[in-house]
Enzyme design. Structure first.
Site, PDB file in Angstrom:
ATOM      1  N   CYS A 192      -2.264 -13.001  89.007  1.00  0.00           N
ATOM      2  CA  CYS A 192      -3.454 -14.126  89.587  1.00  0.00           C
ATOM      3  C   CYS A 192      -3.338 -15.215  88.548  1.00  0.00           C
ATOM      4  O   CYS A 192      -2.580 -15.822  88.627  1.00  0.00           O
ATOM      5  CB  CYS A 192      -4.942 -13.369  90.095  1.00  0.00           C
ATOM      6  SG  CYS A 192      -6.079 -14.990  90.049  1.00  0.00           S
ATOM      7  N   HIS A 206      -5.063 -10.376  94.447  1.00  0.00           N
ATOM      8  CA  HIS A 206      -5.474  -8.500  93.385  1.00  0.00           C
ATOM      9  C   HIS A 206      -4.974  -7.226  94.479  1.00  0.00           C
ATOM     10  O   HIS A 206      -5.994  -7.194  94.847  1.00  0.00           O
ATOM     11  CB  HIS A 206      -6.788  -8.828  93.544  1.00  0.00           C
ATOM     12  CG  HIS A 206      -7.361 -10.347  92.620  1.00  0.00           C
ATOM     13  ND1 HIS A 206      -7.761 -10.061  91.027  1.00  0.00           N
ATOM     14  CD2 HIS A 206      -7.485 -11.246  92.232  1.00  0.00           C
ATOM     15  CE1 HIS A 206      -7.948 -11.566  90.497  1.00  0.00           C
ATOM     16  NE2 HIS A 206      -8.188 -11.953  90.957  1.00  0.00           N
ATOM     17  N   GLU A 244      -5.714  -4.607  92.815  1.00  0.00           N
ATOM     18  CA  GLU A 244      -6.668  -3.492  92.249  1.00  0.00           C
ATOM     19  C   GLU A 244      -7.678  -3.426  93.396  1.00  0.00           C
ATOM     20  O   GLU A 244      -8.967  -2.994  93.519  1.00  0.00           O
ATOM     21  CB  GLU A 244      -6.471  -3.706  90.847  1.00  0.00           C
ATOM     22  CG  GLU A 244      -7.869  -5.205  91.597  1.00  0.00           C
ATOM     23  CD  GLU A 244      -6.799  -6.357  90.720  1.00  0.00           C
ATOM     24  OE1 GLU A 244      -8.177  -6.849  90.790  1.00  0.00           O
ATOM     25  OE2 GLU A 244      -5.954  -6.703  90.940  1.00  0.00           O
TER      26      GLU A 244
END
Length: 390
Positions: free
Chosen positions: A281, A365, A367
């Site tokens: 990001c 992202h 995650e």
């Protein structure tokens, strides 16, 4: 949406969103009474509102949730991506109901109130989302007063006077204040978060915290790394003093060009060491700036847990979680940078890797938290690079 000059509070209105263009959106306030000014954006996730509200990348933003039933699973002490919420407030369609989930320990209303965050319900979020998509993310003020007393003209002035995110460095505000060692892995039902002690035998990642989400570090630990976290303003020497096997550049809020004033010179020196580097990001945008590229403000940004991204190497499509309002301009990237992923919504750059050094990054992202886990393999890819470079 009414105009600020002719907008007395309707009966029963205890909350309002006033936009810089003069639009006034009435509703019912919840959470903490007060007001907050920032950029108004929208998020399309169907779950994970606690993770969204506590994501540091939402600093100085007011989140409009497109999914209507926000708060229906309550709140708990596990679904947090930071110690405190960073989003200023939220706008929702339906009133927040009593929770219906075995993990809830309090209502979302109670959680918002305890964390001094303003909520606004009873809003036509579809109309507001269309407005943002058409006109771009506006500045606005969200306010809640249980007695329905609002000085709309004063709120409008605050919305218009707020400078906006472009040119704003927020990473220093949300970053950790001192070094710490991360421990703990990913969450599982019935077990909670796994224990991952700081094992000196594991490859060592130094993570620069520009506003990181906790689940990034959990995934790095689960992939087999030990993680040391440093503040956003850390110098090259401070990073290298920890003798890293590789460097991680975290997500975060604000304008990457502003954060890049102090971050980019450090990243360039880190690239020169030849050590593996991975960015997510804001970290992706900062890497783009460090290699000579440019970033720019997006019209509406990408925020949600259902964004399709194409992996150019094999055409595979990953459904990803995103939260960003700035993007790397792919045309500005030099010859030694290969584009690896693109958004299937608008074709914008979503990933890159250097051809002459072990460095790569993604705009989305992997995650998740919230969101799908299609891209979790990237943490394993990074740790494999660490192992080979030791």
């Amino acid at each position: 949406m009414a105009d600020a000059k002719a907008s007395p509070a309707p009966n029963g209105a205890t909350g309002v969103l006033v936009l810089a263009d003069g639009s006034v959106i009435w509703g019912r306030g919840f959470g903490a009474e007060g007001e907050a000014v920032g950029e108004v954006c929208f998020n399309t996730s169907m779950t994970g509102y606690q993770e969204v509200m506590t994501d540091p990348s939402y600093a100085s933003q007011i989140v409009t949730f497109t999914f209507p039933h926000i708060g229906n699973v309550g709140a708990n002490y596990e679904d947090l991506e930071a110690d405190n919420p960073w989003a200023l407030g939220c706008v929702v369609r339906q009133d927040v109901t009593e929770p219906s989930n075995f993990r809830a320990v309090q209502t979302f209303v109670e959680w918002m109130q305890a964390n001094d965050r303003v909520g606004l319900s009873g809003v036509d979020t579809r109309a507001l989302t269309r407005k943002i998509r058409t006109e771009g993310a506006p500045n606005g003020v969200i306010a809640y007063d249980s007695r329905g007393r609002f000085d709309v003209e004063a709120l409008l002035r605050k919305a218009r006077e707020w400078p906006g995110l472009e040119g704003m460095d927020l990473a220093k505000d949300v970053s950790c204040r001192q070094m710490y060692r991360w421990s703990g892995g990913r969450w599982s039902l019935g077990e909670g978060y796994a224990e991952r002690p700081h094992d000196e035998a594991l490859p060592h990642v130094v993570a620069i915290d520009y506003g990181s989400k906790r689940n990034i570090f959990r995934n790095l630990a689960d992939a087999g790394a030990r993680v040391t976290v440093l503040p956003a303003t850390s110098s090259f020497d401070e990073v290298m003093a920890h003798r890293p096997d590789g460097i991680f550049l975290s997500n975060g809020p604000g304008d990457p060009a502003a954060t890049g004033e102090y971050a980019v010179p450090v990243i360039r020196k880190l690239l020169d060491t030849g050590k593996p580097l991975f960015g997510i990001c804001l970290g992706h945008q900062l890497l783009g700036l460090a290699v000579g590229g440019r970033t720019s403000k997006m019209h509406q940004g990408h925020r949600g847990a259902n964004h399709p991204v194409k992996r150019l190497a094999d055409g595979h499509v990953e459904i990803t979680s995103m939260n960003h309002g700035f993007a790397v301009e792919k045309e500005s990237l030099p010859a030694n940078v290969r584009e690896t992923h693109i958004s299937l919504f608008d074709g914008s750059n979503c990933g890159m890797e250097l051809t002459d050094r072990p460095a790569f990054s993604v705009q989305y992202h992997p995650e998740a938290s919230p969101g799908p886990q299609d891209s979790v393999y990237l943490f394993g890819k990074f740790v494999d690079q660490l192992e080979k470079s030791r």
